[in-house]
Design a protein around this motif. Structure first.
Motif, PDB file in Angstrom:
ATOM      1  N   ASP A   1       0.885  -1.275   0.040  1.00  0.00           N
ATOM      2  CA  ASP A   1      -0.092   0.024   0.035  1.00  0.00           C
ATOM      3  C   ASP A   1       1.029   1.371   0.097  1.00  0.00           C
ATOM      4  OD1 ASP A   1      -1.236  -2.360   1.039  1.00  0.00           O
ATOM      5  OD2 ASP A   1      -2.508  -1.163   2.303  1.00  0.00           O
TER       6      ASP A   1
ATOM      7  N   SER B   1       0.708   4.180  -9.258  1.00  0.00           N
ATOM      8  CA  SER B   1      -0.341   5.184  -9.648  1.00  0.00           C
ATOM      9  C   SER B   1       0.277   6.624  -9.851  1.00  0.00           C
ATOM     10  CB  SER B   1      -1.350   5.303  -8.370  1.00  0.00           C
ATOM     11  OG  SER B   1      -0.762   5.832  -7.359  1.00  0.00           O
TER      12      SER B   1
ATOM     13  N   SER C   1      -6.650  -8.001  -5.719  1.00  0.00           N
ATOM     14  CA  SER C   1      -7.314  -6.781  -5.588  1.00  0.00           C
ATOM     15  C   SER C   1      -6.445  -5.596  -5.752  1.00  0.00           C
ATOM     16  CB  SER C   1      -7.393  -6.953  -3.920  1.00  0.00           C
ATOM     17  OG  SER C   1      -8.108  -5.437  -3.330  1.00  0.00           O
ATOM     18  N   TRP C   2      -5.165  -5.406  -5.461  1.00  0.00           N
ATOM     19  CA  TRP C   2      -4.485  -4.431  -5.706  1.00  0.00           C
ATOM     20  C   TRP C   2      -4.084  -4.274  -7.346  1.00  0.00           C
ATOM     21  CZ3 TRP C   2      -3.833  -0.087  -2.700  1.00  0.00           C
ATOM     22  CH2 TRP C   2      -4.103  -0.284  -1.500  1.00  0.00           C
TER      23      TRP C   2
ATOM     24  N   ARG D   1      -7.083  -2.253  -8.601  1.00  0.00           N
ATOM     25  CA  ARG D   1      -6.600  -0.949  -8.250  1.00  0.00           C
ATOM     26  C   ARG D   1      -6.042  -0.123  -9.137  1.00  0.00           C
ATOM     27  NH1 ARG D   1      -7.470   3.218  -7.656  1.00  0.00           N
ATOM     28  NH2 ARG D   1      -7.584   4.808  -5.828  1.00  0.00           N
TER      29      ARG D   1
ATOM     30  N   HIS E   1     -11.857  -2.661  -4.297  1.00  0.00           N
ATOM     31  CA  HIS E   1     -11.129  -2.040  -5.356  1.00  0.00           C
ATOM     32  C   HIS E   1     -11.758  -2.689  -6.531  1.00  0.00           C
ATOM     33  CE1 HIS E   1      -7.252  -1.948  -2.526  1.00  0.00           C
ATOM     34  NE2 HIS E   1      -7.938  -0.895  -2.316  1.00  0.00           N
TER      35      HIS E   1
ATOM     36  N   ASP F   1     -14.085   0.249  -7.413  1.00  0.00           N
ATOM     37  CA  ASP F   1     -13.246   1.327  -8.027  1.00  0.00           C
ATOM     38  C   ASP F   1     -12.975   1.139  -9.491  1.00  0.00           C
ATOM     39  OD1 ASP F   1     -13.001   2.292  -5.440  1.00  0.00           O
ATOM     40  OD2 ASP F   1     -10.963   1.778  -4.855  1.00  0.00           O
TER      41      ASP F   1
END
Length: 286
Positions: free
Chosen positions: A42, A50, A89-90, A93, A145, A148
């Motif tokens: 994270d 990002s 999950s990430w 994202r 996520h 999102d």
């Protein structure tokens, strides 16, 4: 590379290091998305990816990056309670970040966006590990996520009314799926935000939205049998979603054209799922 290397990268404002190829850096950051250490995942990998996406570092490589993240959605899919959820999950994202970059700058084709959307939707509906915060390991939050990513997808100019309707169906399908524990880490709010992203496009008509809400309301009134399972599990997520959607419709900025009519539909659904609120209704639930 060591965590110290990436701390130095962050200390320099996440400027892209010049001592290593971008491909190697990206591969390392991608692997770190699956780490169980939240400081690496994270706090290091996702912010770097990002930020570089937002700065245009990957503009010529966005298709490959998004495809790589979509491949990560398959890592350990079907498992529950294992550490593979972090990579899935990430990855979702990061796909959301790729989609948002394309939404502004138009960098990839319609086919690519629809392919990413299909892979996100397929993963989200098959995801079995719905943990939010994992003690000692941080945020898994696959459903959040995934929501999102759906929100970013809904904002894509590549999607028209049929595709936006599919996004709504994916939201409803995820909300109505049987679960062993209810969403408790803001997932209904994020799914409602994805729905609002669809509604703000002003392309899905009320005659499609009304039966969609009715389906959710029917799910919210469901109750499991009184055995060893909490009977609220059957409809609790749908009820929480309807409440979240009502709040965002009522108070959210940039209201969709159907807000007034749809609010009436949602309020009617909430009256149906909460009869004890009526002065003449049933007693409050246990």
């Amino acid at each position: 590379m060591s965590g110290q290397y990436w701390k130095q990268v962050h200390a320099r404002g996440l400027a892209v290091p010049e001592d290593r190829p971008l491909g190697d850096l990206t591969a390392e950051l991608t692997a770190m998305l699956g780490e169980t250490d939240p400081e690496l995942r994270d706090g290091t990998a996702f912010p770097a990816l990002s930020t570089w996406i937002g700065r245009g570092v990957y503009d010529d490589l966005l298709v490959g990056l998004g495809d790589g993240m979509a491949a990560g959605l398959r890592t350990g899919l079907g498992e529950t309670g294992t550490d593979t959820v972090f990579r899935r999950s990430w990855s979702a994202r990061v796909i959301a970040e790729c989609l948002e970059r394309d939404n502004v700058h138009g960098l990839v084709s319609t086919g690519t966006v629809l392919d990413w959307g299909d892979r996100v939707a397929t993963w989200l509906l098959r995801e079995q590990d719905t943990r939010g915060f994992v003690p000692g390991k941080g945020w898994a939050l696959a459903v959040g996520h995934g929501a999102d990513a759906l929100a970013a997808l809904a904002r894509s100019p590549h999607l028209g009314t049929p595709e936006l309707t599919v996004v709504l169906d994916v939201v409803a399908d995820r909300v109505l799926q049987p679960v062993d524990s209810l969403f408790v880490n803001g997932e209904p709010d994020r799914l409602a935000a994805a729905t609002m992203a669809v509604l703000r496009r002003d392309e899905v008509p009320l005659q499609v939205l009304e039966p969609w809400i009715a389906r959710l309301a029917a799910g919210a009134t469901g109750r499991a049998t009184y055995d060893d399972r909490d009977p609220h599990l059957a409809g609790g997520n749908a009820e929480a979603f309807l409440r979240a959607l009502h709040l965002q419709l009522a108070l959210g900025s940039r209201p969709p054209a159907v807000r007034s009519d749809l609010l009436l539909v949602v309020v009617d659904a909430l009256r149906h799922t909460n009869p004890w609120l009526s002065p003449t209704g049933a007693s409050a639930p246990v």
